[in-house]
Design a protein around this motif. Sequence first.
Motif: not given
Length: 532
Positions: A34-35, A39, A59-60, A63, A225, A227
């Motif tokens: 999920s991004a 990205a 992902s942020t 996100d 996600v 990160g």
Amino acid sequence: MATDHATRPTADTGLSLPASITPAFLEQLAARVSAAPDAARVTTSAPYTGVPLADFPVSTPEDVESAFARARIAQKSWAATPVAERKRILLRYHDLVLARQDEVLDLMQAENGKTRRDAFLEVVDIGIVSRYYARTAAKYLGPKRRRGAIPLLTHTTELRHPKGVVTVISPWNYPLSMAASDTIAALMAGNAVVQKPDTQTALTALWSMDLMYEAGLPKDVWQMVIGRGSSIGGALMDNADYMMFTGSTASGRNIASDAGRRLIGASLELGGKNPMIVLDDADIDKAADGAVAACFPSAGQLCVSIERLYVAESLRDKFIAAFTARTKNLKIGAAYDYSVDVGSLTTPAQLKTVTEHVDDAVAKGATVLAGGEARPDLGPLFYEPTILTDVTPDMTLYDHETFGPVVSIYTYRDVDEAIALANATPYGLNASVWTGSGARGRAVAARVHAGTVNVNEAFAAAWGSVDAPMGGMGDSGLGRRHGADGILKYTEPQTVAHQRIQGFTPPARISPGTWASLLTGVLKALKAAGVR
């Protein structure tokens, strides 16, 4: 340091990825993250060779927020899905994992560096857990009649509702077991899941999620996600209805604090410095085999593996000889088949920790009986299975978790001393007791401060007994996975009490004093009748 290279084969420096791991396959899995389309990207490396392996979108926090928003919508219909249908999906997932195991075995080896036999145990684990929760969830989650306040007049029912959206943060060391087993229970309880696997082993987690969707899981019920915790950890915590974390004790303390601030539940499996006790009536050969199985799976990168070994003084020399001989005969290397006993460490950071711990101990007087060196001739992150004696409290590895293929041997005079030494740690995750008497072993096990204790086994007996709770005491964590605890923690209990005819307030024609006397008589009668 003493090293016997003659028993250790040199790896094929031209080792290539298995045919199943194609660029298209890797892209398919990475696309599940999920991004945003634009990205930033992060690349992982294969431990066996150090060459680039996978490329993921990062992902942020935004996100993560979006993933939770989608998950909340999906969770409402998933919670309304009958348990029988969830069961059918999970049993199909069980079958797919077993049928397609070669794919995930290749992935686990490629991104974790463990041997195929160690990777296969993760497949076994997920098969057992899937079957267990598929066939027990209805029992755990169904409405239960409870004894009412007033016999016959109070109808009381306990209900179980899903928490909502669960955050699962899973580690790199057991990428299939830790990614899927906790998620399985959360999903069966009717929750949606937003998961952050460790980036190093995210391919395995994504593969598992992909198979669950293939088995029939509705869209957005399980999302992934990628990160760093420093970037997206806050968003994962702030949006969670429950937190499931497996990792270090330091990180676990922070998560527990944040969960407390938000008044949500958290289950944390954290570090360990696990002991093994060899009693004076143990079979030496069996105990030596057990020690190998306890200390070196996944190159020692296992939360429940043994790092402290306590041997009765009367058995010391014979046990050490048997254990050392077996350790030196272990086959180390990189191979995508079942021919190797010990694989690679997973990250440069882990190799650094193992090297520093052993070097520190040796510099301060520890004796190396086997191993003790990195093996760059086999690959960039290989380290020999290592046995140390003469380890003292001033050495880092005496009481700090190494999380590598390193064990220290100590002796004791009597059982009380052995138990005291085993318990002399803030941790309490797993332990092992070896003896010729099962009854004696169980009695000793009950005195060891650990969430699981195995008698004449390393860790697999307790871990595989999925009908029983598994987790740590002290600095090894909070909460439990497996068994009733493993699924009920993902639910909110609700009591519905229906009072009929007469409650605790007096009828209009009876004075409060008379009513109090009547109720007092009822309470005495219930006690005399043995009513709970």
